[in-house]
Design an enzyme around this catalytic site. Structure first.
Site, PDB file in Angstrom:
ATOM      1  N   HIS A  39       0.825  -1.207   0.000  1.00 55.54           N
ATOM      2  CA  HIS A  39       0.000   0.000   0.000  1.00 55.54           C
ATOM      3  C   HIS A  39       0.861   1.259   0.000  1.00 55.54           C
ATOM      4  O   HIS A  39       2.042   1.238   0.365  1.00 55.54           O
ATOM      5  CB  HIS A  39      -0.932   0.016   1.214  1.00 55.54           C
ATOM      6  CG  HIS A  39      -0.190   0.065   2.513  1.00 55.54           C
ATOM      7  ND1 HIS A  39       0.341   1.230   3.030  1.00 55.54           N
ATOM      8  CD2 HIS A  39       0.127  -0.917   3.399  1.00 55.54           C
ATOM      9  CE1 HIS A  39       0.951   0.966   4.179  1.00 55.54           C
ATOM     10  NE2 HIS A  39       0.839  -0.328   4.423  1.00 55.54           N
ATOM     11  N   GLU A  46      -2.073  -7.037   7.524  1.00 59.15           N
ATOM     12  CA  GLU A  46      -0.732  -6.986   8.078  1.00 59.15           C
ATOM     13  C   GLU A  46      -0.646  -7.865   9.336  1.00 59.15           C
ATOM     14  O   GLU A  46      -1.667  -8.269   9.911  1.00 59.15           O
ATOM     15  CB  GLU A  46      -0.394  -5.521   8.422  1.00 59.15           C
ATOM     16  CG  GLU A  46       0.991  -5.278   9.022  1.00 59.15           C
ATOM     17  CD  GLU A  46       2.113  -5.680   8.078  1.00 59.15           C
ATOM     18  OE1 GLU A  46       2.217  -6.899   7.778  1.00 59.15           O
ATOM     19  OE2 GLU A  46       2.905  -4.811   7.680  1.00 59.15           O
TER      20      GLU A  46
END
Length: 215
Positions: A9, A86
């Site tokens: 990202h 994550e």
């Protein structure tokens, strides 16, 4: 054979201030939006069959920016899944990065993140994170891969999807590379908006490119 274009990202507010960001989430910065758009430009001519991302906002938004530029943008479906989140850092979420890694790696002779990444495998580091968390809420290696393996199972079951966009996170990309291409150094880590390429068949995953911003 499936080809997975694994993108980190774009930069977030917490990235900018060098704090731990796992399941906690903050918006993309202006640079982060530019990171995402640049990745979209690099990948615009890849005819993606499907787009996947972590369900955290920073990954969802990055994925959408990439889709906007893709040659298949009019028909491309985007699926956001918690499988590709994550690492969960538990107690350390939102903490200053240097302070957190001192607590995690210090007892093992590596008070800085880079030192720990150079010395230990990601599987060991995950167990250190869980161990150092006073609440022991942070994911250890077993819990982490139980989740990620569900994501890879999902990808394997996507019939007809050969070119796959997957937007995820720094520690997750490092974890995948550490497992499937342990010869690749994990320092430096994947830059915001960088691209790592995986080749997946029924039995194996190979890392063919790591941390690229241009091709």
């Amino acid at each position: 054979m499936k080809t997975i274009y694994l993108v980190r990202h774009g930069q977030t507010i917490i990235n900018k201030y060098d704090k731990i960001q796992g399941w906690c989430d903050t918006p993309l910065t202006d640079k982060g939006i530019a990171d995402a758009k640049h990745a979209g430009e690099v990948l615009k001519n890849i005819p993606f069959d499907i787009a996947l991302s972590s369900d955290l906002g920073r990954a969802v938004d990055t994925c959408d920016y990439i889709i906007e530029k893709n040659c298949n943008h009019l028909t491309l479906q985007h699926i956001a899944s918690p499988f590709f989140r994550e690492q969960f850092f538990g107690f350390f979420e939102g903490m200053n990065s240097d302070e957190a890694w001192q607590m995690i790696g210090g007892p093992h002779g590596c008070p800085r993140r880079q030192e720990l990444l150079l010395k230990e495998k990601m599987s060991v580091i995950k167990d250190y994170i869980h161990e150092a968390d006073p609440y022991h809420d942070a994911e250890d290696n077993k819990a982490y891969w139980k989740r990620l393996d569900k994501g890879f199972k999902l990808i394997k079951e996507l019939d007809g999807a050969e070119n796959i966009l997957l937007v995820s996170h720094s520690m997750t990309i490092r974890s995948i590379v550490s497992r499937y291409a342990p010869e690749i150094p994990l320092v430096p880590g994947p830059a915001n908006g960088s691209i790592t390429i995986l080749k997946m068949n029924d039995n194996d995953i190979k890392v063919t490119e790591y941390n690229k911003t241009e091709f």
